[in-house]
Motif scaffolding. Structure first.
Motif, short mmCIF file in Angstrom:
data_model
loop_
_atom_site.label_atom_id
_atom_site.label_comp_id
_atom_site.label_asym_id
_atom_site.label_seq_id
_atom_site.Cartn_x
_atom_site.Cartn_y
_atom_site.Cartn_z
N GLY A 176 0.82 -1.20 0.00
CA GLY A 176 0.00 0.00 0.00
C GLY A 176 0.85 1.25 0.00
O GLY A 176 2.04 1.21 0.32
N GLY A 177 0.25 2.38 -0.40
CA GLY A 177 0.99 3.64 -0.45
C GLY A 177 1.83 3.74 -1.71
O GLY A 177 1.53 3.14 -2.74
N ASP A 178 2.93 4.52 -1.61
CA ASP A 178 3.79 4.66 -2.79
C ASP A 178 5.23 4.34 -2.43
O ASP A 178 5.67 4.51 -1.29
CB ASP A 178 3.69 6.08 -3.37
N ALA A 179 5.95 3.82 -3.42
CA ALA A 179 7.37 3.50 -3.24
C ALA A 179 8.02 3.41 -4.61
O ALA A 179 7.35 3.21 -5.63
CB ALA A 179 7.55 2.20 -2.46
N ALA A 180 9.33 3.57 -4.61
CA ALA A 180 10.12 3.42 -5.83
C ALA A 180 11.40 2.68 -5.47
O ALA A 180 11.92 2.80 -4.35
CB ALA A 180 10.44 4.77 -6.45
N THR B 36 1.76 -5.40 -6.27
CA THR B 36 2.57 -5.98 -7.35
C THR B 36 3.87 -6.49 -6.75
O THR B 36 4.46 -5.84 -5.89
CB THR B 36 2.85 -4.94 -8.44
N LEU B 37 4.30 -7.66 -7.21
CA LEU B 37 5.55 -8.27 -6.74
C LEU B 37 6.64 -8.02 -7.76
O LEU B 37 6.47 -8.31 -8.95
CB LEU B 37 5.36 -9.77 -6.53
N TYR B 38 7.77 -7.49 -7.30
CA TYR B 38 8.91 -7.21 -8.16
C TYR B 38 10.07 -8.10 -7.75
O TYR B 38 10.48 -8.10 -6.59
CB TYR B 38 9.31 -5.74 -8.05
N VAL B 39 10.60 -8.87 -8.70
CA VAL B 39 11.76 -9.72 -8.45
C VAL B 39 13.01 -8.92 -8.78
O VAL B 39 13.13 -8.35 -9.88
CB VAL B 39 11.69 -11.01 -9.28
N LEU B 40 13.96 -8.87 -7.84
CA LEU B 40 15.14 -8.03 -8.00
C LEU B 40 16.28 -8.79 -8.66
O LEU B 40 16.39 -10.01 -8.55
CB LEU B 40 15.58 -7.51 -6.63
N ARG B 41 17.14 -8.04 -9.32
CA ARG B 41 18.29 -8.63 -9.99
C ARG B 41 19.27 -9.19 -8.95
O ARG B 41 19.67 -8.48 -8.03
CB ARG B 41 19.00 -7.58 -10.86
N PRO B 42 19.66 -10.45 -9.09
CA PRO B 42 20.61 -11.04 -8.12
C PRO B 42 21.92 -10.27 -8.06
O PRO B 42 22.45 -9.84 -9.08
CB PRO B 42 20.81 -12.46 -8.65
N GLY C 94 4.63 4.53 2.43
CA GLY C 94 4.12 3.28 1.90
C GLY C 94 4.50 2.11 2.79
O GLY C 94 5.22 2.25 3.78
N ARG C 95 3.99 0.94 2.42
CA ARG C 95 4.29 -0.29 3.17
C ARG C 95 4.73 -1.35 2.18
O ARG C 95 4.01 -1.68 1.23
CB ARG C 95 3.06 -0.75 3.93
N VAL C 96 5.91 -1.91 2.43
CA VAL C 96 6.55 -2.85 1.50
C VAL C 96 6.91 -4.12 2.24
O VAL C 96 7.40 -4.08 3.38
CB VAL C 96 7.82 -2.21 0.89
N MET C 97 6.67 -5.26 1.59
CA MET C 97 7.14 -6.54 2.12
C MET C 97 8.36 -6.97 1.30
O MET C 97 8.32 -6.97 0.06
CB MET C 97 6.05 -7.61 2.00
N LEU C 98 9.44 -7.29 2.01
CA LEU C 98 10.65 -7.82 1.39
C LEU C 98 10.70 -9.31 1.67
O LEU C 98 10.58 -9.74 2.82
CB LEU C 98 11.88 -7.14 1.97
N CYS C 99 10.85 -10.13 0.61
CA CYS C 99 10.88 -11.57 0.79
C CYS C 99 11.94 -12.19 -0.10
O CYS C 99 12.35 -11.60 -1.10
CB CYS C 99 9.51 -12.20 0.50
#
Length: 300
Positions: free
Chosen positions: A204-208, A218-224, A236-241
């Motif tokens: 929720g909220g905003d993030a970049a 939306t789930l974003y997969v990061l570059r290893p 905003g609120r972000v989940m890191l997994c």
């Protein structure tokens, strides 16, 4: 040329369950896992009127661990081990299915007696090779036991694994990182590259991420191997997994996860035949095996 920090964008499939919606990012057609995470749901947010409640009837799992984390509201967890545990915001319920377990999640009577809100993140973690058939287990870790890191106008609760020098007491079976990150307006925090696979989910909220604006739910997969900076203008609120990459693929069918399709077939037959253990105090109802293709399935 500068490499972009995001290698894959996964837009969840939304399931309307009547009183609330579930947004499912994993598994998807494009990706089954991020580290050990093989299922990622955002339930709600929803408003429940007086007299309403959520009733996830008894159902089975094998070869995985479920992680329930509430934003708002509460669930009463029961399982075939005899566990009965209320979970509220900020706490963690970790249920290890291993060789097989049955559980239910329902709104407690106290919530049904009033108008209530519900918002939660439900994830499944695949168990590593050689540990899929471990004994079932359950643990509850209260909010007060989870470490919180505050810096750069951000507040991160470490749910599993280690982040910024703090380690959660929740059991892990594979290298795992899982955190709830609240961003204040103007926040800018580094996301390091220690984990083999990482995902960022904007709840929720905003993030970049660096200069790439993220879309909610939306789930974003990061570059290893590449670090990045997580920012927010308005908060905003972000989940890191994420965590270690599995070398052996996992299959998902309904509530079953395994490296073996034959094991999933056997579990389906066991559930249909009533061979799983019952839940003390919640043994009358159950969710039957779905006909056809279930809503949760991995793709060949």
């Amino acid at each position: 040329m500068t490499e972009l920090p995001i290698v894959q964008t996964i837009v969840p499939v939304t399931h309307d369950l009547g009183d609330f919606r579930v947004h499912r990012a994993l598994p998807s057609r494009d990706r089954t896992m991020v580290g050990p995470f093989i299922f990622f749901d955002q339930a709600g947010p929803a408003k429940l009127e007086q007299g309403q409640g959520i009733d996830v009837r008894p159902h089975p799992h094998i070869n995985l661990a479920t992680v329930t984390y509430m934003f708002e509201g509460s669930f009463l967890h029961r399982d075939s081990l005899g566990s009965c545990q209320l979970i509220e915001p900020g706490a963690v319920n970790l249920m290890t299915a291993g060789s097989g377990i049955v559980h239910s999640e329902r709104s407690p009577d106290e919530d049904r007696a009033k108008a209530a809100k519900l918002s939660a993140i439900q994830t499944w973690l695949a168990l590593p090779d050689g540990q899929e058939e471990m004994d079932p287990a359950f643990e509850h870790v209260p909010e007060t036991a989870l470490p919180v890191v505050e810096a750069h106008r951000a507040r991160a609760r470490v749910i599993m694994g280690s982040l910024w020098g703090e380690t959660a007491p929740v059991t892990t079976y594979a290298n795992t990182i899982y955190a709830d990150i609240s961003l204040q307006p103007g926040a800018a925090i580094p996301i390091d590259s220690d984990a083999e696979e990482r995902g960022i989910y904007l709840a929720g909220g905003d993030a970049a991420l660096d200069n790439l604006r993220l879309s909610p739910m939306t789930l974003y997969v990061l570059r290893p191997g590449l670090g990045a900076t997580l920012r927010s203008v308005d908060g905003g609120r972000v989940m890191l997994c994420g965590g270690e990459a599995f070398s052996t693929p996992r299959h998902v069918w309904w509530n079953f996860v395994s490296s073996s399709k034959d094991r999933i077939k056997a579990a389906s037959e066991d559930w249909t035949a009533g061979r799983f253990e019952k839940i003390p105090g919640d043994a009358e109802e159950f969710i039957p095996i779905p006909k056809g293709t279930p809503k949760t399935v991995s793709y060949p």
